[in-house]
Write an enzyme that holds these catalytic residues in place. Sequence first.
Site, PDB file in Angstrom:
ATOM      1  N   ARG A  50      18.836  -3.971  11.500  1.00 16.82           N
ATOM      2  CA  ARG A  50      18.813  -2.779  10.641  1.00 16.82           C
ATOM      3  C   ARG A  50      17.926  -1.665  11.198  1.00 16.82           C
ATOM      4  NH1 ARG A  50      20.516  -6.962   8.562  1.00 16.82           N
ATOM      5  NH2 ARG A  50      21.930  -7.086   6.783  1.00 16.82           N
ATOM      6  N   SER A  59       7.654 -18.405   3.208  1.00 15.22           N
ATOM      7  CA  SER A  59       7.901 -19.636   2.443  1.00 15.22           C
ATOM      8  C   SER A  59       7.240 -19.609   1.065  1.00 15.22           C
ATOM      9  CB  SER A  59       7.398 -20.833   3.248  1.00 15.22           C
ATOM     10  OG  SER A  59       6.063 -20.592   3.631  1.00 15.22           O
ATOM     11  N   GLU A 111       0.822  -1.228   0.000  1.00 14.11           N
ATOM     12  CA  GLU A 111       0.000   0.000   0.000  1.00 14.11           C
ATOM     13  C   GLU A 111       0.851   1.271   0.000  1.00 14.11           C
ATOM     14  OE1 GLU A 111      -1.069  -2.779   2.068  1.00 14.11           O
ATOM     15  OE2 GLU A 111      -2.278  -3.115   0.270  1.00 14.11           O
ATOM     16  N   VAL A 116       8.772  -2.962   6.389  1.00 14.05           N
ATOM     17  CA  VAL A 116       9.694  -4.090   6.572  1.00 14.05           C
ATOM     18  C   VAL A 116       9.063  -5.323   5.951  1.00 14.05           C
ATOM     19  CG1 VAL A 116      10.806  -5.584   8.263  1.00 14.05           C
ATOM     20  CG2 VAL A 116      10.646  -3.129   8.706  1.00 14.05           C
ATOM     21  N   LEU A 117       9.750  -5.886   4.970  1.00 13.41           N
ATOM     22  CA  LEU A 117       9.301  -7.129   4.351  1.00 13.41           C
ATOM     23  C   LEU A 117      10.205  -8.247   4.838  1.00 13.41           C
ATOM     24  CD1 LEU A 117       8.686  -5.777   0.761  1.00 13.41           C
ATOM     25  CD2 LEU A 117       6.979  -6.994   2.123  1.00 13.41           C
ATOM     26  N   ILE A 118       9.599  -9.304   5.311  1.00 12.22           N
ATOM     27  CA  ILE A 118      10.405 -10.450   5.758  1.00 12.22           C
ATOM     28  C   ILE A 118      10.009 -11.675   4.938  1.00 12.22           C
ATOM     29  CG2 ILE A 118      11.002 -11.937   7.713  1.00 12.22           C
ATOM     30  CD1 ILE A 118      10.465  -9.518   9.536  1.00 12.22           C
ATOM     31  N   HIS A 168       5.308 -14.420  -2.008  1.00 11.76           N
ATOM     32  CA  HIS A 168       4.779 -13.086  -1.687  1.00 11.76           C
ATOM     33  C   HIS A 168       5.869 -12.032  -1.564  1.00 11.76           C
ATOM     34  CE1 HIS A 168       0.572 -14.059  -0.999  1.00 11.76           C
ATOM     35  NE2 HIS A 168       0.407 -12.762  -0.916  1.00 11.76           N
TER      36      HIS A 168
END
Length: 165
Positions: A135, A93, A64, A88-90, A96
């Site tokens: 980070r 599995s 978004e 933050v993208l983690i 995505h």
Amino acid sequence: MEHFEKGVVTKAGLNGTGLRVLIVHTRWNLPVVEALVKGTVNTLQAHGVEATNIVIKDVPGAYELPFASQSLLQSAKVPFDACISIGVLIKGSTMHFEYIADATSQGLMRVGLDTRIPVIFGVLTCLTEDQAFERAGLGRGPSKGHNHGEDWAQAAIEMALLNRG
Ligand code: RBF
């Protein structure tokens, strides 16, 4: 040339007085995101950006960020000089992570070019939670890591001043 001021590294001569900065952040991975937003705000203020000139909005997730950043930049009654879009993208599995990271980075670049207001890519794309904590200066090791929000704040001021000419 860099020096310390109020606990954050500041770049000599980078003066953000009078600049208006929009921060848009996600609610996903909120503990890390909150630390990044704090690091960003502290550094903006250390460089002279007034608290009243920092507007903070939140969105559900990284996907978004481009739409919200563009919408808020375009509808602002008093124009912003820069936008810092934070998330933050983690990696999980499934695929995505790859799709969201790619769409978000491409989208944010487009917002900056289309609005002609610098948009700073404040999105961490991490393989593990530990990488994200480190980070944001929340690392569990002896060194807590570096809060990347400090770099994003400085980049925003530098680009805003460049754009003013
Ligand atoms: N948003 C984030 O900001 N960080 C994430 O790590 C993240 N992971 C996601 C994983 C899955 C499986 C899904 C379905 C969504 C995830 N999102 C994440 C939310 C995404 O950015 C967006 O808010 C939603 O897909 C709704 O458009």
